[in-house]
Design an enzyme around this catalytic site. Sequence first.
Site, short mmCIF file in Angstrom:
data_model
loop_
_atom_site.label_atom_id
_atom_site.label_comp_id
_atom_site.label_asym_id
_atom_site.label_seq_id
_atom_site.Cartn_x
_atom_site.Cartn_y
_atom_site.Cartn_z
N ASP A 181 92.83 122.21 91.07
CA ASP A 181 92.23 121.04 91.70
C ASP A 181 92.20 121.15 93.22
OD1 ASP A 181 91.72 119.90 89.28
OD2 ASP A 181 93.44 118.55 89.30
N ALA A 233 87.97 109.37 91.16
CA ALA A 233 88.34 110.77 90.91
C ALA A 233 89.74 111.07 91.41
CB ALA A 233 87.33 111.70 91.57
#
Length: 255
Positions: free
Chosen positions: A44, A152
């Site tokens: 990520d 998100a």
Amino acid sequence: MKFETVAFVAADGQPAQTALNRLRHRYGHTPPEKADVIVALGGDGFMLECLHRHIDRKVPIYGMNRGTVGFLMNVYSEEGLMERLERAEAVQLHPLRMQTLTMNGEEHEALAINEVSLLRETRQAAKIRISIDGKMRMEELVCDGVLVATPAGSTAYNLSAHGPIVPMGAGVLALTPISAFRPRRWRGALLSHKVTVEFSILEGAKRPVSAVADYTEVRDVARVTVREARDKALSLLFDPEHNLEERIIAEQFLP
């Protein structure tokens, strides 16, 4: 979606670099600035770097997990990649725009895809005043910090700070305190994505605070303004069977 050219980029770790070499050999490679789609290999953190790096190109990015957490990434596989890209579903994200004024009068601006967080710099708790669209909502929050998270980013630092998970498309942002001391029972708020949040630092010389937009830090801030950057749009691609919306829902039912 049909893509003619693909760029492969990777984090520095060995699994990501090995995958990079194998995929470039198998599918070819176009420089990222010329490709129709970018395939990011890593975790990520690397995905955030890619999104920031290409934020003005509006090129879709498809991540494959060669890192650790991989919440924003798809499952790694070398087989049928072009077909997966064609079937992938796009999720559009708008980052947050952080504008800061420091104690010495300097102004800074940065974008955050996950969150904007304010953090105490010393052993003393921060004292922060919170206003929403020009109206004061909290006169004094005594805390280690406070953050504003996008949907998100709601499963990242926000979740660790016991903030809510926000579904994509809900049109809200999470305002979450970090180790609040006073008011002790305040757990934060859900806000419309259209609002402007302003943080004023109280006793800033004695209790200095830094502001962080993802990985851009500004120290010794006096005022921080956060709003959604509607002029910036990011496109993430996910396999239909494991898209970001599904991940956010599933995360809320984990033991």
